[in-house]
Write a protein that holds these residues in place. Structure first.
Motif, PDB file in Angstrom:
ATOM      1  N   LEU A 219       9.694  14.973  -3.461  1.00 17.85           N
ATOM      2  CA  LEU A 219      10.585  14.661  -2.800  1.00 17.85           C
ATOM      3  C   LEU A 219      10.281  13.828  -1.414  1.00 17.85           C
ATOM      4  N   CYS A 220       9.152  14.052  -0.871  1.00 18.74           N
ATOM      5  CA  CYS A 220       8.888  13.523   0.360  1.00 18.74           C
ATOM      6  C   CYS A 220       8.417  12.138  -0.030  1.00 18.74           C
ATOM      7  N   PHE A 221       7.744  11.872  -1.371  1.00 21.69           N
ATOM      8  CA  PHE A 221       7.612  10.251  -1.503  1.00 21.69           C
ATOM      9  C   PHE A 221       8.770   9.661  -1.819  1.00 21.69           C
ATOM     10  N   ILE A 222       9.865  10.159  -2.604  1.00 22.72           N
ATOM     11  CA  ILE A 222      11.016   9.592  -2.667  1.00 22.72           C
ATOM     12  C   ILE A 222      11.502   9.159  -1.676  1.00 22.72           C
ATOM     13  N   ASP A 223      11.650  10.039  -0.483  1.00 25.01           N
ATOM     14  CA  ASP A 223      12.161  10.117   0.804  1.00 25.01           C
ATOM     15  C   ASP A 223      11.455   8.733   1.496  1.00 25.01           C
TER      16      ASP A 223
ATOM     17  N   ASN B 157       1.014  -1.333   0.009  1.00 22.66           N
ATOM     18  CA  ASN B 157      -0.224   0.097   0.108  1.00 22.66           C
ATOM     19  C   ASN B 157       0.882   1.471   0.009  1.00 22.66           C
ATOM     20  N   LEU B 158       2.103   1.318   0.801  1.00 28.33           N
ATOM     21  CA  LEU B 158       2.895   2.421   0.696  1.00 28.33           C
ATOM     22  C   LEU B 158       3.398   2.655  -0.718  1.00 28.33           C
ATOM     23  N   VAL B 159       3.707   1.556  -1.246  1.00 32.22           N
ATOM     24  CA  VAL B 159       4.731   1.460  -2.799  1.00 32.22           C
ATOM     25  C   VAL B 159       3.281   2.347  -3.498  1.00 32.22           C
ATOM     26  N   ALA B 160       2.377   1.521  -3.494  1.00 28.58           N
ATOM     27  CA  ALA B 160       0.917   2.039  -4.500  1.00 28.58           C
ATOM     28  C   ALA B 160       0.832   3.885  -4.205  1.00 28.58           C
ATOM     29  N   VAL B 161       0.966   4.177  -2.930  1.00 27.26           N
ATOM     30  CA  VAL B 161       0.616   5.561  -2.705  1.00 27.26           C
ATOM     31  C   VAL B 161       1.949   6.427  -3.268  1.00 27.26           C
ATOM     32  N   CYS B 162       3.146   5.902  -3.212  1.00 23.77           N
ATOM     33  CA  CYS B 162       4.233   6.701  -3.842  1.00 23.77           C
ATOM     34  C   CYS B 162       4.194   6.517  -5.296  1.00 23.77           C
ATOM     35  N   LEU B 163       4.146   5.449  -5.854  1.00 24.69           N
ATOM     36  CA  LEU B 163       4.012   5.648  -7.412  1.00 24.69           C
ATOM     37  C   LEU B 163       2.814   6.295  -8.030  1.00 24.69           C
TER      38      LEU B 163
ATOM     39  N   ALA C 229      10.073  11.075 -15.363  1.00 21.25           N
ATOM     40  CA  ALA C 229      10.754  11.001 -14.427  1.00 21.25           C
ATOM     41  C   ALA C 229      12.180  10.621 -14.382  1.00 21.25           C
ATOM     42  N   LEU C 230      12.340   9.545 -15.433  1.00 29.00           N
ATOM     43  CA  LEU C 230      13.590   9.033 -15.540  1.00 29.00           C
ATOM     44  C   LEU C 230      14.602   9.889 -16.341  1.00 29.00           C
ATOM     45  N   SER C 231      14.203  10.933 -16.771  1.00 26.69           N
ATOM     46  CA  SER C 231      14.983  11.780 -17.596  1.00 26.69           C
ATOM     47  C   SER C 231      15.223  13.131 -16.782  1.00 26.69           C
ATOM     48  N   GLU C 232      15.035  13.303 -15.466  1.00 27.85           N
ATOM     49  CA  GLU C 232      15.149  14.377 -14.810  1.00 27.85           C
ATOM     50  C   GLU C 232      15.869  14.136 -13.522  1.00 27.85           C
ATOM     51  N   ASP C 233      16.990  14.878 -13.054  1.00 32.50           N
ATOM     52  CA  ASP C 233      17.813  14.909 -12.073  1.00 32.50           C
ATOM     53  C   ASP C 233      17.093  14.833 -10.726  1.00 32.50           C
ATOM     54  N   ILE C 234      15.843  15.535 -10.638  1.00 34.67           N
ATOM     55  CA  ILE C 234      15.222  15.763  -9.508  1.00 34.67           C
ATOM     56  C   ILE C 234      14.917  14.247  -9.040  1.00 34.67           C
ATOM     57  N   PHE C 235      14.515  13.233  -9.792  1.00 38.34           N
ATOM     58  CA  PHE C 235      13.956  12.102  -9.604  1.00 38.34           C
ATOM     59  C   PHE C 235      15.158  11.215  -9.562  1.00 38.34           C
ATOM     60  N   THR C 236      15.910  10.987 -10.738  1.00 41.48           N
ATOM     61  CA  THR C 236      16.851   9.945 -10.542  1.00 41.48           C
ATOM     62  C   THR C 236      18.115  10.177  -9.542  1.00 41.48           C
ATOM     63  N   GLY C 237      18.252  11.504  -9.341  1.00 44.52           N
ATOM     64  CA  GLY C 237      19.263  11.810  -8.187  1.00 44.52           C
ATOM     65  C   GLY C 237      19.131  11.550  -6.608  1.00 44.52           C
ATOM     66  N   ASN C 238      17.387  11.617  -6.622  1.00 45.59           N
ATOM     67  CA  ASN C 238      17.098  10.997  -5.109  1.00 45.59           C
ATOM     68  C   ASN C 238      16.711   9.650  -5.204  1.00 45.59           C
ATOM     69  N   ALA C 239      15.985   9.000  -6.196  1.00 43.56           N
ATOM     70  CA  ALA C 239      15.872   7.820  -6.279  1.00 43.56           C
ATOM     71  C   ALA C 239      17.233   6.745  -6.000  1.00 43.56           C
ATOM     72  N   ARG C 240      18.427   7.506  -6.296  1.00 43.93           N
ATOM     73  CA  ARG C 240      19.670   6.475  -6.101  1.00 43.93           C
ATOM     74  C   ARG C 240      19.826   6.178  -4.838  1.00 43.93           C
ATOM     75  N   ARG C 241      19.467   6.722  -3.645  1.00 41.91           N
ATOM     76  CA  ARG C 241      19.692   6.369  -2.228  1.00 41.91           C
ATOM     77  C   ARG C 241      18.931   5.016  -2.026  1.00 41.91           C
ATOM     78  N   ALA C 242      17.744   4.576  -2.664  1.00 43.84           N
ATOM     79  CA  ALA C 242      17.162   3.663  -2.167  1.00 43.84           C
ATOM     80  C   ALA C 242      17.761   2.236  -3.197  1.00 43.84           C
ATOM     81  N   LEU C 243      18.211   2.610  -4.331  1.00 40.17           N
ATOM     82  CA  LEU C 243      18.948   1.651  -5.359  1.00 40.17           C
ATOM     83  C   LEU C 243      20.309   1.324  -4.578  1.00 40.17           C
ATOM     84  N   VAL C 244      20.762   2.100  -3.629  1.00 37.06           N
ATOM     85  CA  VAL C 244      22.156   1.816  -3.117  1.00 37.06           C
ATOM     86  C   VAL C 244      22.024   0.654  -2.160  1.00 37.06           C
TER      87      VAL C 244
END
Length: 522
Positions: free
Chosen positions: A428-432, A392-398, A460-475
């Motif tokens: 940013l709050c949902f990426i966090d 449910n949290l993932v559905a809200v974020c997506l 989203a995949l072409s903008e730094d605001i998304f890819t730069g912050n989503a990187r932390r989860a991928l780490v």
């Protein structure tokens, strides 16, 4: 001759004396009768109420002496004990034949006692009494000539009817005509468990086979009357202060009933939803908050309706820093995330959770508040006890990410430059949130598999605001020792690119000189 005359004189005196004694004895008897009659009349004047309604005396002698709630109730004269009379003419509790008070109904403390399933229909014995001032009606209503009929009663939305309308139930009994419903407990010793329904022209007696069924019929009819009353009252009320007060009364009544049924929680929510649709423009902020406070106990066991969700969303947008958001919306959101199984059927619930999370991000130190919210949803143990929370949290974020880029596409260039500053913080709050979810070991396998197909828009995949912050989860995915988690950075199938391809040197999302890529291949 003189002797004879003396004897005659003696006899005459004797007769005179006996006659005098007889007259004195008769006088004493008459005086005694008069005294007894005056005493009896005085006693009857005390026992009988100070009004001229003889039919009420009959109804009380037929229906029992413990129903002090009835408007036409008078105690039955008992040769053994005379009940004490209260100043209003109704029998006092101490003087009732059972020595007990009438049972109070629909008070807050009742909810802690026995519980009853809501009755909509059932078999029960019925007797109808007419409170008319005729000798024949008084004789027919006496206890020894009372007649009972078996009926299959149906408790509808507006009236009580019989499946075979005949006899005592030839005419339906509308709830609006019912003046009172009370228990006649004085007959319980004889295994006659009765209810009395007081109507303008008399009473309808219902006799059940045991205590439980009698009380079940009682509280079911009271609940039906309660529903009809507030359905009519709230739909016709326009003054905001009266509207808020009656909503509180309705919810308090619903929470105090011993009836256990889905309608106990659903009915108030439906009524409030209809009322909000009609009066939402007339309610002030204070009245909004009062209604939300009143709805709080109901939403502990029931999800808010579509209209109530809109009402909550409006409050989150207009007053994100209100104490209502933290104190009252938090348990509602917790319940939604723990027990909801399909946001596709209830999209307003998902929107409400999104607005709630965004309101949290606008608090003091908003990012830490959002992180603490996710941690609280997981719990203090190493494994989250609620399996529906993560999906449910993932559905809200997506959904929030898609809404953000949909919002941007709907604005022209000039409007976009002046209106997305606040929306960037929202993204940013949902990426966090996704980063915080990736920190829990038990959530990481499921989260990595949910994000492996890259379920984000191309914008989203072409903008730094998304890819730069989503990187932390991928780490966290790349450095996890479990193979199924680590391999989730690859494509979900052959020919399909994954996170590995996006963050490889020269990839569309690579802006860190290959640092994340190095972690993926190490």
């Amino acid at each position: 001759m003189a002797a004879i005359a003396g004897i005659a004189t003696c006899l005459s005196n004797t007769e005179t004396t006996s006659l005098i004694k007889s007259d004195v004895r008769k006088q004493h008897v008459n005086n005694h009768i008069k005294e007894n009659s005056s005493t009896m009349s005085g006693t009857m004047s005390l026992l009988l109420p100070r009004h001229n309604s003889t039919d009420s005396v009959l109804s009380q002698s037929v229906c029992g002496s413990d129903s002090g709630h009835s408007r036409a109730s008078t105690p039955e004269v008992s040769p053994r004990a005379s009940p004490r009379i209260s100043p209003r003419g109704s029998p006092s509790p101490q003087g009732s034949p059972t020595g007990q008070r009438s049972r109070p109904v629909f008070r807050r403390q009742i909810s802690t006692g026995a519980k009853y399933v809501l009755l909509n229909r059932g078999e029960i014995q019925v007797c109808r009494l007419n409170h008319t001032r005729t000798i024949i009606s008084k004789i027919m209503n006496s206890r020894y000539l009372r007649r009972w009929e078996n009926h299959h009663l149906i408790l509808g939305d507006t009236e009580v009817t019989s499946s075979t309308p005949s006899g005592f139930m030839e005419k339906a009994v509308p709830y609006s005509n019912i003046e009172d419903i009370n228990i006649i407990s004085r007959w319980d010793a004889g295994q006659n468990f009765c209810l009395r329904i007081t109507i303008p022209d008399g009473s309808v007696l219902l006799q059940a086979p045991n205590y439980y069924l009698r009380d079940q019929w009682l509280y079911s009819m009271l609940w039906k009357r309660h529903m009809l009353k507030y359905r009519r009252l709230l739909k016709n009320t326009r003054r905001p202060e009266i509207l808020v007060r009656e909503i509180k009364n309705m919810i308090d009544m619903s929470l105090s009933t011993p009836i256990q049924d889905e309608s106990v929680y659903q009915f108030p929510l439906d009524i409030v939803s209809q009322v909000l649709q009609q009066n939402t423009d007339y309610l002030t902020r204070v009245e909004h908050e009062n209604i939300i406070k009143a709805l709080g106990p109901l939403l502990e066991n029931k999800n808010p309706s579509h209209v109530i969700c809109d009402f909550f969303i409006k409050h989150c947008k207009n007053s994100p820093r209100s104490h209502i958001v933290i104190e009252l919306f938090t348990p509602v959101v917790h319940r939604i995330l723990k027990y909801n199984t399909d946001f596709g059927k209830f999209p307003q619930l998902r929107t409400f959770v999104q607005e709630y999370v965004h309101a949290l991000s606008l608090q003091n130190d908003g990012r830490k508040t959002v992180k603490a919210f996710v941690q609280r949803m997981h719990g203090v143990s190493s494994t989250c006890p609620h399996p529906r929370v993560l999906p449910n949290l993932v559905a809200v974020c997506l959904a929030a990410v898609y809404n953000y880029y949909e919002y941007r596409r709907n604005w022209d260039q000039n409007s976009y430059r002046s209106s997305t500053e606040g929306e960037d913080n929202r993204l940013l709050c949902f990426i966090d949130m996704m980063e915080t979810m990736s920190e829990f070991d038990d959530w990481r396998p499921s989260l990595s598999s949910l994000l492996q197909p890259i379920p984000f828009p191309d914008d989203a995949l072409s903008e730094d605001i998304f890819t730069g912050n989503a990187r932390r989860a991928l780490v966290h995915f790349a450095t996890d020792a479990r193979c199924d988690v680590h391999q989730s950075v690859l494509g979900i199938r052959e020919g399909k690119e994954g996170w590995f391809h996006l963050y490889c040197p020269g990839g569309i999302a690579c802006d860190d000189d290959g640092e994340l890529f190095a972690l993926m291949v190490s």
